[in-house]
Write a protein that holds these residues in place. Structure first.
Motif, PDB file in Angstrom:
ATOM      1  N   VAL A   1      24.956 -13.003  -6.904  1.00  0.00           N
ATOM      2  CA  VAL A   1      25.019 -11.823  -6.041  1.00  0.00           C
ATOM      3  C   VAL A   1      25.159 -12.252  -4.583  1.00  0.00           C
ATOM      4  O   VAL A   1      24.454 -13.142  -4.113  1.00  0.00           O
ATOM      5  CB  VAL A   1      23.768 -10.941  -6.224  1.00  0.00           C
TER       6      VAL A   1
ATOM      7  N   LYS B   1      19.246  -4.379  -9.863  1.00  0.00           N
ATOM      8  CA  LYS B   1      18.971  -3.920  -8.500  1.00  0.00           C
ATOM      9  C   LYS B   1      17.570  -4.331  -8.057  1.00  0.00           C
ATOM     10  O   LYS B   1      17.386  -4.936  -7.002  1.00  0.00           O
ATOM     11  CB  LYS B   1      19.107  -2.390  -8.405  1.00  0.00           C
TER      12      LYS B   1
ATOM     13  N   THR C   1      17.040  -8.138  -7.706  1.00  0.00           N
ATOM     14  CA  THR C   1      17.600  -8.622  -6.444  1.00  0.00           C
ATOM     15  C   THR C   1      16.600  -8.395  -5.304  1.00  0.00           C
ATOM     16  O   THR C   1      16.329  -9.299  -4.505  1.00  0.00           O
ATOM     17  CB  THR C   1      18.931  -7.898  -6.122  1.00  0.00           C
TER      18      THR C   1
ATOM     19  N   SER D   1      27.203  -1.659  -2.245  1.00  0.00           N
ATOM     20  CA  SER D   1      27.486  -2.718  -3.206  1.00  0.00           C
ATOM     21  C   SER D   1      27.195  -2.153  -4.584  1.00  0.00           C
ATOM     22  O   SER D   1      26.080  -1.727  -4.857  1.00  0.00           O
ATOM     23  CB  SER D   1      26.586  -3.932  -2.957  1.00  0.00           C
TER      24      SER D   1
ATOM     25  N   MET E   1      26.663  -2.732  -8.474  1.00  0.00           N
ATOM     26  CA  MET E   1      26.307  -3.839  -9.363  1.00  0.00           C
ATOM     27  C   MET E   1      26.565  -3.497 -10.816  1.00  0.00           C
ATOM     28  O   MET E   1      26.390  -2.360 -11.233  1.00  0.00           O
ATOM     29  CB  MET E   1      24.826  -4.212  -9.196  1.00  0.00           C
TER      30      MET E   1
ATOM     31  N   LYS F   1      25.966  -8.655 -11.283  1.00  0.00           N
ATOM     32  CA  LYS F   1      26.952  -9.080 -10.278  1.00  0.00           C
ATOM     33  C   LYS F   1      27.326  -7.887  -9.412  1.00  0.00           C
ATOM     34  O   LYS F   1      27.296  -6.746  -9.880  1.00  0.00           O
ATOM     35  CB  LYS F   1      28.237  -9.545 -10.964  1.00  0.00           C
ATOM     36  N   VAL F   2      27.721  -8.179  -8.165  1.00  0.00           N
ATOM     37  CA  VAL F   2      28.324  -7.127  -7.351  1.00  0.00           C
ATOM     38  C   VAL F   2      29.779  -7.033  -7.770  1.00  0.00           C
ATOM     39  O   VAL F   2      30.525  -7.998  -7.668  1.00  0.00           O
ATOM     40  CB  VAL F   2      28.205  -7.449  -5.854  1.00  0.00           C
TER      41      VAL F   2
END
Ligand SMILES: Nc1ncnc2c1ncn2[C@@H]1O[C@H](COP(=O)(O)OP(=O)(O)OP(=O)(O)O)[C@@H](O)[C@H]1O
Ligand SMILES: Nc1ncnc2c1ncn2[C@@H]1O[C@H](COP(=O)(O)OP(=O)(O)OP(=O)(O)O)[C@@H](O)[C@H]1O
Ligand code: SF4
Ligand code: SF4
Ligand SMILES: [Mg+2]
Ligand SMILES: [Mg+2]
Lengths: 348, 341
Positions: free
Chosen positions: A43, A63, A66, A243, A245, A249-250
C-alpha cells in the motif's frame, strides 16, 4: 511553547520540509493457524497538512489494518509488518523503538474508532480520561488538566461541558461519545488524525454533525485527516482525494471530482454503479458478482479478475505490474485502465 | 393513480400501540413508567406493494416489525391481515394466519442457528406448520427454495458459517418464504452487507416480489436504499408516523420538518453537489421515548416550532400545503434532495 520542544526531543530526524505522512509499499500479514493471511500487499498512501484523504473499500480489504500499522497498534502476533516504510515528516516510524512510537501516537498521529463506547474506559469519568492525557504526556497539574479538558469538550460542542465533565461514558449518547473520542484524539494537538468509520454506527443526522465538526477542526488546525469509510456518499461530501482499496492494495487513487466523474478502475466503477442514490429514482443497480477474495488464497493475476467485467486472459495470468498514471495525481492498478476511463458511466 | 379497492389491502393496522413497562424493585416490581416504543400507528399495505419505514435509531421500527409478525403483543390496537384481526385470534386460527406474514432480519451472522444445517434452518417452519408440506416432500421443497433465492441446492447440508454474509441473508429470505406468505417484513435486511453484496440482495427481493406477488414492509435507516425499493414510505419519529406518502412525495416534496432534516443529512455520492444542497443540521438528540415532549414530539429539535406545537398534537393528515399526510401544523414543501440554485 514547551509542547513543540517536547516534539523535537521525541523525534530525532524530524524534517519539517518532508512530507507529513508517506506510506510506501506497506505489507502486513497475519500468521494464523489457518495459514498466512496477506492483509496488506503493497500500500502506498500519502497525506499533506489540511488535506482529507478517504480510504474507501469493502469489509476486509485492509482499511483498518493500514490505519493500525500507521498508528503502531497492530495486533501482533498474529499481525506483522513485513515490508515497507511509514514516514512521518521524514522519520520512518517502523524503525523507532516502541517507547518513541508511543510518544508519536500521543503527540503527532491520533486515531478515532468506530465504536466509541468500547474505546472509552467505562470505569473512569470523561474528565478523568481526558485530564490523564495532559497529566501523563504534558505533566500538567490536576487543576490545569481539568480546565483544558473542559475547553476540549467545548471545542467538540458538548453542551454544558463544565457540568458533564464528571459523567461516565454510558451517560452520553452515541453521538456525544464520538465527540468525546474526537476530543481525546485532539488533546495533544496531533498533525495527523485517522478516523476509522467514525460515523458508521450513528444516525445520519448525527453523522452530519460529526462530519461537520471534523471538517471544521481539520481546517482550523491545518491537520491532515485520513477518513476510512465504505460510504461513497460521505466521501463525496468531504474528501479531497480518495484511495480505493481491494484485497490489501490501493487499486485507484484520484482527486474526488475525477474519480466520481470517470473512474479508471473497474472495481471503483462497479461500486459507483451498485449504490442506490437518494436523488434518483427507478435506478438500475449494477451487481458485482461473487465475493471479495479470501486473503489466505488471493487469486493469481489481478485479484479482482473473478469479479471483473473487463477481465481478459492477461488478467488471470499477470497482476497489473504497477499503478499506472492516469493523469497528474491519478493512478489506477489495471491493465485496461484506458478502456475503463473512456467508458461512459452506466446509468447516467 | 387509480384508487385502490379495499380487497387490495393485505395488511392494515389501526392505532397500534406498544408500551414497554419500566419497573423498579426486584422482588416487588412496581411500574414507574413506560417506553412508548410504538404509539398509535395506522398503516395499510397493498398487494404487491413495498412500504418503506424509515427513522432514526430507537424510533420504534423494529418494535413495529415484531408486532406485525406476532413476536410482541400489542398494548392496544389492531392488526388486520386479510380482514382478520390477528390480535384477537387464538390457537390454530392464529397459527394459520401467521403463516401469511413472515420476517427477514438484519443480521445474517447472528439470526441463523450455527449448529443447524441450512436445510434444517429453512425447513424449520414446516415443523411448526406441519400441514403445509408433507414430511416426505420437505427436502425437495427446501431445495426449491434454495434455488429460488439463488443458492446452490446441493449445499443443503452445509452450516451457516460456510456461507458469506450475502448468502446467509439469502438463507434468511428462503426461510421466510417457506410457508408461502403474502407479506414479508424485512427489518434492515441489507444494513449489515457490503455495498457490492447489498445490490445482489435488493435485486433478489425485487425479483421475488415480481414472481410471487409479495408485499413488503421494508425497514431501513438508509434512505437511499428505501427510495430504490419502496413504492410508499412512512417516516417514524418517537413511535409515531410523522409523514407518509408515495416515494415521490416523500423524496421530492417532503413537507414535515423531520423528514426534511433527515433527507438533507443523507450524503449523495456526487462531489459536484458538495455545498449545493440545502443543509439542515439538527441540534440535540432524540428525546427519551419514556417521556416524549407534549404536543408535537419533534418540537424540541424543530426550527419552526411555535407555541401551538407544545399544546396541540398535529394529526397525520393532508393539509393545505401537503397533498399527502403530514403530522405538522406548518407542513410545507422544501427541496432538500437536489441542488438549490
Ligand atoms: N487480529 C487479526 N488476526 C487475523 N486476521 C486479521 C486480524 N485483523 C485483521 N485481520 C484480517 O485482515 C484483513 C483486513 O482487515 P481490516 O480490519 O483491515 O478490514 P477493513 O477494510 O477495515 O474492513 P471493515 O470495513 O470490515 O472494517 C481481514 O481479512 C481480516 O480478517
Ligand atoms: N423489550 C424491550 N423492553 C423495553 N424497551 C424496549 C424493548 N424493545 C425496544 N425497546 C425500546 O423501544 C424503543 C424502540 O426500539 P426499536 O428497537 O423498535 O427501535 P428501532 O427504530 O428499531 O431502532 P434501530 O434503528 O436502532 O434498530 C427504544 O427506546 C427501545 O429502547
Ligand atoms: S487488470 Fe484485468 S481483472 Fe484486474 S481490474 Fe483490470 S481489467 Fe479487471
Ligand atoms: S408541528 Fe411544530 S414542532 Fe412539530 S414539526 Fe411542525 S412546526 Fe415543528
Ligand atoms: Mg475496519
Ligand atoms: Mg431496529
Amino acid at each position: 511553547m514547551t509542547d513543540i520542544k517536547a516534539e523535537i526531543d521525541v523525534l530525532p530526524g524530524l524534517d519539517s520540509s518532508a512530507r507529513l505522512l508517506d506510506v510506501e509499499n506497506l505489507h502486513v500479514e497475519f500468521r494464523t493457524q489457518a495459514g498466512v493471511a496477506r492483509a496488506i500487499n503493497g500500500v502506498d498512501i500519502h497525506l499533506d497538512p489540511g488535506e482529507t484523504l478517504a480510504i474507501l473499500g469493502e469489509s476486509g480489504c485492509g482499511k483498518s489494518v493500514t490505519a493500525q500499522a500507521i498508528m503502531g497498534i497492530l495486533d501482533s502476533p498474529p499481525g506483522f509488518v513485513t515490508k515497507g516504510a511509514i514516514r512521518y515528516r521524514g522519520v520512518d516510524l517502523l524503525k523507532l523503538p516502541e517507547e518513541q512510537r508511543r510518544k508519536v501516537r500521543a503527540n503527532h498521529i491520533a486515531m478515532i474508532f468506530q465504536d466509541a463506547l468500547s474505546a472509552l474506559n467505562p470505569v473512569f469519568s470523561i474528565g478523568f480520561q481526558l485530564g490523564e492525557l495532559f497529566r501523563v504526556h504534558r505533566g500538567t497539574s490536576r487543576q490545569d488538566a481539568r480546565r483544558r479538558s473542559i475547553e476540549l469538550l467545548d471545542l467538540v460542542k458538548i453542551p454544558a461541558a463544565r457540568q458533564r465533565i464528571n459523567d461516565y461514558p454510558h451517560q452520553f449518547s452515541g453521538g456525544m461519545r464520538q465527540r468525546v473520542m474526537i476530543a481525546m484524539a485532539l488533546a495533544l494537538d496531533p498533525k495527523v488524525l485517522i478516523a476509522d468509520e467514525p460515523t458508521t454506527a450513528l444516525d445520519v443526522t448525527v453523522q452530519a454533525q460529526i462530519m461537520n465538526l471534523l471538517a471544521e477542526l481539520r481546517r482550523e488546525r491545518n491537520m491532515g485527516l485520513i477518513l476510512i469509510t465504505h460510504d461513497m456518499g460521505v466521501v463525496a461530501d468531504v474528501a479531497d482525494r480518495i484511495s480505493v482499496m481491494y484485497a490489501g492494495k490501493v487499486v485507484e487513487e484520484a482527486p474526488v471530482l475525477d474519480i466520481y466523474a470517470r473512474p479508471a478502475h473497474p472495481y471503483t466503477k462497479a461500486l459507483l454503479e451498485s449504490i442506490p442514490r437518494l436523488d434518483m429514482k427507478g435506478q438500475q443497480l449494477n451487481v458485482i458478482k461473487g465475493l471479495p477474495p479470501n486473503l489466505l488464497r488471493i487469486p493469481a493475476g489481478c485479484p479482482f479478475h473473478p469479479r471483473c467485467a473487463y477481465a481478459r486472459d492477461v488478467c488471470r495470468a499477470d497482476p497489473p505490474p504497477q499503478q499506472y498514471d492516469v493523469a497528474p495525481a491519478r493512478t489506477a492498478r489495471c491493465h485496461f485502465w484506458t478502456e475503463v476511463v473512456g467508458d461512459e458511466p452506466a446509468g447516467s | 393513480m387509480s384508487q385502490p379497492v379495499a380487497k387490495d389491502v393485505v395488511l392494515e393496522t389501526s392505532n397500534l400501540v406498544k408500551h414497554f413497562p419500566i419497573t423498579r424493585g426486584i422482588v416487588l416490581q412496581t411500574q414507574v413508567g413506560a417506553v412508548r416504543a410504538v404509539d398509535g400507528v395506522d398503516l395499510k399495505l397493498r398487494r404487491g406493494e413495498t412500504l418503506g419505514v424509515v427513522g432514526e435509531s430507537g424510533c420504534g421500527k423494529s418494535t413495529l416489525a415484531k408486532l406485525l409478525v406476532g413476536l410482541e403483543k400489542p398494548t392496544s390496537g389492531s392488526i388486520d391481515v386479510r380482514g382478520q384481526d390477528m390480535t384477537r385470534l387464538r390457537g390454530a386460527e392464529l397459527r394459520r394466519a401467521r403463516r401469511n406474514i413472515q420476517m427477514v432480519l438484519q443480521d445474517p451472522y447472528t439470526s441463523l442457528n450455527p449448529r443447524m444445517t441450512v436445510g434444517d434452518i429453512i425447513g424449520e417452519p414446516f415443523d411448526i406448520h406441519t400441514e403445509v408440506v408433507p414430511r416426505g416432500e420437505r427436502k425437495q421443497r427446501v431445495r426449491e427454495l434454495l434455488d429460488l433465492v439463488g443458492l446452490n441446492p446441493e449445499h443443503i447440508n452445509r452450516y451457516p458459517h460456510q456461507f458469506s454474509g450475502g448468502q446467509r441473508q439469502r438463507i434468511g429470505i428462503a426461510r421466510a418464504l417457506a410457508l408461502k406468505p403474502e407479506i414479508i417484513v424485512c427489518d434492515e435486511p441489507v444494513s449489515a452487507l457490503d455495498v457490492s453484496i447489498q445490490a445482489q440482495v435488493i435485486n433478489l427481493l425485487e425479483r421475488l416480489q415480481d414472481e410471487l406477488g409479495l408485499s413488503y414492509i421494508f425497514i431501513a435507516h438508509d434512505l437511499s436504499v428505501v427510495r430504490h425499493i419502496a413504492d410508499r414510505v412512512a417516516v417514524m419519529y418517537l413511535g409515531k408516523i410523522v409523514e407518509i406518502g408515495v416515494e415521490d412525495e416523500i423524496y421530492e416534496r417532503p413537507t414535515h420538518p423531520y423528514t426534511q432534516a433527515l433527507l438533507s443529512a443523507v450524503p449523495v455520492p456526487d462531489p459536484t453537489l458538495r455545498g449545493q444542497r440545502d443543509q439542515i443540521v439538527l441540534e440535540g438528540d432524540v428525546p427519551s421515548p419514556a417521556n416524549p415532549p407534549s404536543g408535537c414530539r419533534f418540537r424540541t429539535r424543530c426550527w419552526k416550532a411555535q407555541d401551538i406545537c407544545a399544546e396541540q398534537e398535529p394529526a397525520l393528515t393532508e393539509r393545505e400545503q401537503s397533498a399527502h399526510p403530514s403530522a405538522c401544523h406548518f407542513a410545507e414543501e422544501r427541496n432538500v434532495v437536489h441542488a438549490v440554485e
